[in-house]
Write an enzyme that holds these catalytic residues in place. Structure first.
Site, PDB file in Angstrom:
ATOM      1  N   ASP A  94       0.755  -1.018   0.000  1.00 10.48           N
ATOM      2  CA  ASP A  94       0.000   0.000   0.000  1.00 10.48           C
ATOM      3  C   ASP A  94       0.846   1.143   0.000  1.00 10.48           C
ATOM      4  O   ASP A  94       1.570   1.204   0.618  1.00 10.48           O
ATOM      5  CB  ASP A  94      -0.752  -0.585   0.847  1.00 10.48           C
ATOM      6  CG  ASP A  94      -1.967  -1.420   0.492  1.00 10.48           C
ATOM      7  OD1 ASP A  94      -2.394  -1.288   0.041  1.00 10.48           O
ATOM      8  OD2 ASP A  94      -2.505  -1.923   0.418  1.00 10.48           O
ATOM      9  N   THR A 103       2.649   2.590  -1.140  1.00 12.73           N
ATOM     10  CA  THR A 103       3.387   3.677  -1.798  1.00 12.73           C
ATOM     11  C   THR A 103       2.921   5.036  -1.306  1.00 12.73           C
ATOM     12  O   THR A 103       1.732   5.211  -1.088  1.00 12.73           O
ATOM     13  CB  THR A 103       3.155   3.598  -3.319  1.00 12.73           C
ATOM     14  OG1 THR A 103       3.611   2.358  -3.772  1.00 12.73           O
ATOM     15  CG2 THR A 103       3.756   4.740  -4.052  1.00 12.73           C
ATOM     16  N   THR A 104       3.893   6.024  -1.225  1.00 16.02           N
ATOM     17  CA  THR A 104       3.447   7.383  -0.916  1.00 16.02           C
ATOM     18  C   THR A 104       3.868   8.313  -2.033  1.00 16.02           C
ATOM     19  O   THR A 104       4.970   8.196  -2.580  1.00 16.02           O
ATOM     20  CB  THR A 104       3.973   7.886   0.442  1.00 16.02           C
ATOM     21  OG1 THR A 104       3.226   9.031   0.853  1.00 16.02           O
ATOM     22  CG2 THR A 104       5.444   8.248   0.400  1.00 16.02           C
TER      23      THR A 104
END
Length: 619
Positions: free
Chosen positions: A423, A424-425
């Site tokens: 789940d 990357t930012t």
């Protein structure tokens, strides 16, 4: 178009999901339907303590007096700079750096370091980093790839011996590749930084030492990740360090509002602040990393770390109805966005209408065609010749778009046949000089591999899971090779000027999300906030060289639609043959900064959406 609604119904398999909670036990929906309304007496009267969500299908959000009815808020505006991130404290840190005279690159590095502490579920210095930026001095978009290589001592035979069902496992040392983020920061700062290196890292050090309350979504994901690491058969060689770092009092992770501190990470950041990138790749941190992996039976060494260097790369681009859309090639899935847009350009999206079944059908089919090519051709160009020019050409797009039918689903779907040669930012920053940075950084799946080296305070990525194990495939595993990457920054320009620095986080959702943003803005005239708040679709089930989608999906895949998609569109797509899936939260998270000119004044507009804990600010 009505504003988005809460989820009305779920299939039985989703009712037990801890993310969705127990209050969603409403009548299941039929294919493509919105679901029958729950009986009045069964609707919750209050938000019960401990429930993740308060679901009232009969209640919608309040009305906005201006703008799109489904937008969550207005964009923010400023003349001097802007930042947008998935955490408010990181956004504030970026603004502070800009106000002290820092460049957009300084702000981006400071933000990324802060997010490594604040949002460890999506980022950290154990992962990789990519960026595109508008360089006002050169007057063009440039890119950087901070993607680490696989360990030299980890052979294909060893990897295959650890495989399950023909793919690498999702966790553990066999998935760990060299972390590329810190070198990417350093390389960017050496060319475009204005403030001293140590000053750029100071906000993250202070946050990690002093602590910060954990927002709702991040808290939930930390607890979910830790539960997965310690579960029987997880494949993680050592979990005590992860629990000590992120577990808090009960060892299970923070709850919303709990104060989290990470003194180990603060100490690691101090070493990097004092010694630069060499402290990480060829110094005391690298020594600790080598000792740790030797202790747990892994393969990453100081020599692997020392050999790593980021590379400047020329972005690819395509024209979509007068807008230049950029994407990074290298070993990323970036050109999938360009392929999709080139095919969608063949259809009258404006005539079909916003959120119409025709428009969504064309977009999903374009995704399926592009992702067949993604699975067949995308890989590290240092090891395989990727036919990028052919894949993103208008001629090839016209051939592929001609396969799409208006009255039925294309089945089966195959990749194109390439010409026989050889789940990357996410976060964005902009400064007073006109520089704009679009940066994305990730540990890949959630928090990563589950492995935290002794006393360093960060988790290593599990990016190596994205290698193929198929003989002859361009993305097949090899020592010292970069795996296929899902993380991609986005950038768009108009008339030779920058327009949008943007991104949509989330695995294979990223090209799908970027495409939807461009279509919403170009074809439907939405401004930057409503373009992100608009309900999204997410198609699962395309061919790929790694185990990213769940098994057992229909031949045409599973088309998930957010609750706000019109019921008539859901019904029409189901009638067309699409298998409609319930919303599962996997629709990405968006940030954007727009560059405008108001006479001689440069104006930045910044947006952040409701699917994450973050915000956008400008000054």
């Amino acid at each position: 178009m009505r504003r988005r609604t809460f989820l009305a119904a779920l299939p039985a398999t989703a009712l037990a999901s801890p993310l969705l909670g127990q209050q969603q036990r409403a009548t299941p929906a039929g294919p493509g339907q919105g679901g029958a309304p729950a009986p009045e007496q069964s609707l919750p009267k209050k938000w019960l303590a401990g429930e993740p969500r308060f679901v009232r299908p009969d209640v919608q959000a309040g009305d906005r007096p201006f703008g799109a009815s489904f937008a969550s808020r207005s964009a923010v505006y400023g003349l001097s700079g802007a930042t947008g991130t998935a955490h408010p404290l990181a956004t504030q840190a970026g603004i502070d750096i800009l106000k002290r005279g820092g460049s957009a690159v300084d702000a981006a590095v400071a933000i990324n370091a802060c997010l490594g502490f604040l949002e460890p579920t999506s980022s950290g210095i154990g992962g990789d980093c990519y960026a595109m930026l508008w360089d006002p001095k050169q007057g063009k978009v440039v890119g950087i790839a901070g993607s680490g290589e696989s360990p030299r001592a980890l052979t294909l035979d060893i990897v295959r011996s650890r495989a399950k069902n023909g793919a690498l496992p999702p966790r553990g040392a066999v998935t760990v590749s060299v972390p590329g983020a810190v070198d990417a920061w350093w390389t960017l700062h050496q060319r475009h930084g204005k403030l001293p290196w140590a000053e750029v890292l100071a906000p993250a050090i202070a946050l990690a030492e002093n602590g910060a309350p954990v927002p709702d979504i991040i808290a939930w994901y930390i607890r979910a990740n830790l539960a997965g690491f310690v579960a029987q058969g997880s494949g993680v060689e050592e979990t005590a360090n992860a629990i000590r770092t992120y577990g808090l009092a009960d060892g299970k992770g923070p709850k919303p509002g709990n104060v989290f501190r990470n003194p180990d990470l603060a100490r690691t950041y101090r070493m990097i602040a004092q010694g630069g990138r060499d402290a990480f790749y060829n110094g005391p941190i690298a020594d600790t990393i080598e000792r740790y992996f030797k202790r747990i039976g892994g393969w990453l060494t100081r020599a692997d770390m020392a050999a790593h260097h980021s590379e400047w790369i020329e972005p690819n681009s395509t024209d979509y109805r007068g807008t230049t859309v950029y994407a990074l090639g290298a070993n990323t899935q970036g050109i999938a966005t360009l392929q999709m847009l080139n095919m969608i350009e063949q259809f009258d999206m404006e005539g079909a209408g916003f959120q119409s079944p025709e428009a969504l059908h064309w977009c999903v089919e374009a995704k399926r065609l592009a992702y067949e090519d993604r699975a067949r051709y995308y890989a590290d160009p240092h090891f395989s010749k990727v036919p990028v020019e052919w894949l993103i050409s208008k001629e090839y797009a016209a051939q592929r778009a001609a396969l799409i039918r208006r009255d039925r689903i294309l089945t089966p779907v195959y990749p194109g046949k390439a010409p026989s040669h050889g789940d990357t930012t996410y976060f964005s920053t902009a400064d007073k000089d006109g520089m704009m940075v679009s940066m994305i950084q990730s540990n890949f799946r959630g928090m990563g591999s589950g492995l935290v080296a002794d006393g360093l305070g960060f988790m290593f990525q599990d990016r190596g899971q994205l290698f193929s194990l198929k003989d002859g495939h361009p993305n097949i595993y090899a020592p010292g090779k970069r795996p296929f990457q899902t993380i991609i920054p986005g950038f768009a320009g108009k008339g030779g000027r920058p327009w949008m620095s943007f991104g949509v986080m989330g695995g294979d959702m990223q090209p799908q999300g970027q495409t939807q943003i461009i279509v919403n803005r170009v074809d439907y005239g939405l401004e930057i906030q409503s373009a992100g708040d608009s309900p999204r679709w997410h198609h699962e089930g395309s061919s790929q060289s790694m185990g990213e989608d769940a098994p057992g999906l229909p031949a045409s895949g599973l088309l998930r639609l957010e609750t706000g998609v019109p019921d008539r569109t859901k019904a029409a797509l189901a009638d067309l043959g699409w298998t409609i899936g319930e919303p599962d939260g996997g629709f990405g998270r968006y940030e954007c900064i727009e560059h405008r000119m108001d006479g001689k004044d440069r104006v930045y507009a910044a947006a952040s959406e409701m699917r994450a804990d973050g915000c956008a600010l400008a000054y």
